[in-house]
Design a protein around this motif. Structure first.
Motif, PDB file in Angstrom:
ATOM      1  N   SER A  30     -90.319  16.229 -63.267  1.00 19.40           N
ATOM      2  CA  SER A  30     -91.369  15.724 -62.390  1.00 19.40           C
ATOM      3  C   SER A  30     -91.651  14.238 -62.563  1.00 19.40           C
ATOM      4  CB  SER A  30     -92.662  16.521 -62.592  1.00 19.40           C
ATOM      5  OG  SER A  30     -93.148  16.348 -63.903  1.00 19.40           O
ATOM      6  N   VAL A  31     -91.181  13.632 -63.642  1.00 22.16           N
ATOM      7  CA  VAL A  31     -91.432  12.206 -63.854  1.00 22.16           C
ATOM      8  C   VAL A  31     -90.163  11.372 -63.695  1.00 22.16           C
ATOM      9  CG1 VAL A  31     -93.388  12.661 -65.369  1.00 22.16           C
ATOM     10  CG2 VAL A  31     -91.102  12.364 -66.375  1.00 22.16           C
ATOM     11  N   TYR A  32     -89.070  12.005 -63.293  1.00 25.92           N
ATOM     12  CA  TYR A  32     -87.798  11.301 -63.160  1.00 25.92           C
ATOM     13  C   TYR A  32     -87.524  10.918 -61.711  1.00 25.92           C
ATOM     14  CZ  TYR A  32     -86.454  13.124 -67.794  1.00 25.92           C
ATOM     15  OH  TYR A  32     -86.381  13.433 -69.114  1.00 25.92           O
ATOM     16  N   ARG A  45     -67.072   7.231 -56.570  1.00 28.27           N
ATOM     17  CA  ARG A  45     -68.346   7.886 -56.257  1.00 28.27           C
ATOM     18  C   ARG A  45     -69.303   6.838 -55.723  1.00 28.27           C
ATOM     19  NH1 ARG A  45     -70.391  12.323 -60.402  1.00 28.27           N
ATOM     20  NH2 ARG A  45     -70.434  10.563 -61.855  1.00 28.27           N
ATOM     21  N   GLU A  46     -70.061   7.207 -54.690  1.00 26.69           N
ATOM     22  CA  GLU A  46     -70.948   6.243 -54.052  1.00 26.69           C
ATOM     23  C   GLU A  46     -72.355   6.800 -53.895  1.00 26.69           C
ATOM     24  OE1 GLU A  46     -69.521   5.331 -50.130  1.00 26.69           O
ATOM     25  OE2 GLU A  46     -69.920   7.333 -49.358  1.00 26.69           O
ATOM     26  N   PHE A  47     -73.299   5.890 -53.853  1.00 22.68           N
ATOM     27  CA  PHE A  47     -74.699   6.225 -53.675  1.00 22.68           C
ATOM     28  C   PHE A  47     -74.947   6.775 -52.284  1.00 22.68           C
ATOM     29  CE2 PHE A  47     -79.200   5.872 -53.710  1.00 22.68           C
ATOM     30  CZ  PHE A  47     -79.578   5.225 -52.549  1.00 22.68           C
ATOM     31  N   VAL A  48     -75.818   7.774 -52.193  1.00 22.28           N
ATOM     32  CA  VAL A  48     -76.209   8.335 -50.897  1.00 22.28           C
ATOM     33  C   VAL A  48     -77.704   8.148 -50.662  1.00 22.28           C
ATOM     34  CG1 VAL A  48     -76.378  10.431 -49.507  1.00 22.28           C
ATOM     35  CG2 VAL A  48     -74.353  10.044 -50.932  1.00 22.28           C
ATOM     36  N   ALA A  49     -78.514   8.636 -51.607  1.00 20.66           N
ATOM     37  CA  ALA A  49     -79.962   8.581 -51.419  1.00 20.66           C
ATOM     38  C   ALA A  49     -80.660   8.684 -52.770  1.00 20.66           C
ATOM     39  CB  ALA A  49     -80.434   9.706 -50.498  1.00 20.66           C
ATOM     40  N   THR A  50     -81.885   8.155 -52.811  1.00 24.85           N
ATOM     41  CA  THR A  50     -82.675   8.250 -54.027  1.00 24.85           C
ATOM     42  C   THR A  50     -84.135   8.463 -53.668  1.00 24.85           C
ATOM     43  OG1 THR A  50     -83.228   7.174 -56.130  1.00 24.85           O
ATOM     44  CG2 THR A  50     -83.041   5.753 -54.204  1.00 24.85           C
ATOM     45  N   ILE A  51     -84.868   9.060 -54.591  1.00 29.87           N
ATOM     46  CA  ILE A  51     -86.286   9.319 -54.380  1.00 29.87           C
ATOM     47  C   ILE A  51     -87.008   9.091 -55.703  1.00 29.87           C
ATOM     48  CG2 ILE A  51     -86.038  11.802 -54.852  1.00 29.87           C
ATOM     49  CD1 ILE A  51     -88.128  12.259 -52.594  1.00 29.87           C
ATOM     50  N   ASN A  52     -88.184   8.476 -55.646  1.00 25.05           N
ATOM     51  CA  ASN A  52     -88.902   8.211 -56.892  1.00 25.05           C
ATOM     52  C   ASN A  52     -89.615   9.465 -57.366  1.00 25.05           C
ATOM     53  OD1 ASN A  52     -91.083   8.283 -55.076  1.00 25.05           O
ATOM     54  ND2 ASN A  52     -92.214   6.759 -56.280  1.00 25.05           N
ATOM     55  N   PRO A 108     -85.380   0.635 -55.820  1.00 31.73           N
ATOM     56  CA  PRO A 108     -84.650   1.907 -55.855  1.00 31.73           C
ATOM     57  C   PRO A 108     -83.438   1.865 -56.788  1.00 31.73           C
ATOM     58  CG  PRO A 108     -84.079   0.699 -53.881  1.00 31.73           C
ATOM     59  CD  PRO A 108     -85.167  -0.083 -54.546  1.00 31.73           C
ATOM     60  N   PHE A 109     -83.097   3.006 -57.317  1.00 25.60           N
ATOM     61  CA  PHE A 109     -81.998   3.127 -58.252  1.00 25.60           C
ATOM     62  C   PHE A 109     -80.769   3.627 -57.500  1.00 25.60           C
ATOM     63  CE2 PHE A 109     -84.780   2.119 -61.568  1.00 25.60           C
ATOM     64  CZ  PHE A 109     -85.955   2.835 -61.407  1.00 25.60           C
ATOM     65  N   VAL A 110     -79.803   2.737 -57.317  1.00 25.11           N
ATOM     66  CA  VAL A 110     -78.666   3.039 -56.451  1.00 25.11           C
ATOM     67  C   VAL A 110     -77.332   3.023 -57.173  1.00 25.11           C
ATOM     68  CG1 VAL A 110     -79.927   2.162 -54.459  1.00 25.11           C
ATOM     69  CG2 VAL A 110     -78.358   0.658 -55.718  1.00 25.11           C
TER      70      VAL A 110
END
Length: 128
Positions: A30-32, A45-52, A108-110
């Motif tokens: 829950s905090v990651y 491998r490539e980034f697609v999406a991230t969420i805080n 954001p972490f990509v």
């Protein structure tokens, strides 16, 4: 330590939709910050999406922006990726990833290196 298991992959026709889910076990989810990456055959491998960690901030690769939606449910310890208007170039193994931080306000972490835990992946194949 967090364990991640992806599900929901499969075969879909171009223009169709698919929903991926990532179930987390262990402490800290829950905090990651969480992310989705993908790897097509013969490619990096490539980034697609991230969420805080709150779910209030998201970011997407340009190639999926407007078609994919990332969301999370901290009570259920899941993160989802809703995919629509799928294209053959979306064909890849999709990986869920977790970043070991505590209620981080950055991002954001990509980048792959910004994540600490990874699932085994789920295959998405889009036929033309």
């Amino acid at each position: 330590q967090v364990q991640l298991v992806e599900s929901g992959g499969g075969l879909v026709q171009a223009g169709g939709s698919l929903s991926l889910s990532c179930a987390a076990s262990g402490r800290g989810f829950s905090v990651y910050a969480m992310g989705w990456f993908r790897q097509a055959p013969g490619k990096e491998r490539e980034f697609v999406a991230t969420i805080n960690w709150t779910g209030g901030n998201t970011d997407y690769a340009d190639s999926v922006k407007g078609r994919f939606t990332i969301s999370r449910d901290n009570d259920k310890k899941t993160v989802s990726l809703q995919m629509r208007s799928l294209k053959p170039e979306d064909t890849a193994a999709y990986y869920c990833a977790a970043r070991r931080g505590y209620m981080e306000s950055g991002g954001p972490f990509v980048l792959e290196d910004e994540y600490d835990y990874w699932g085994q992946g789920t295959q998405v194949t889009v036929s033309s």
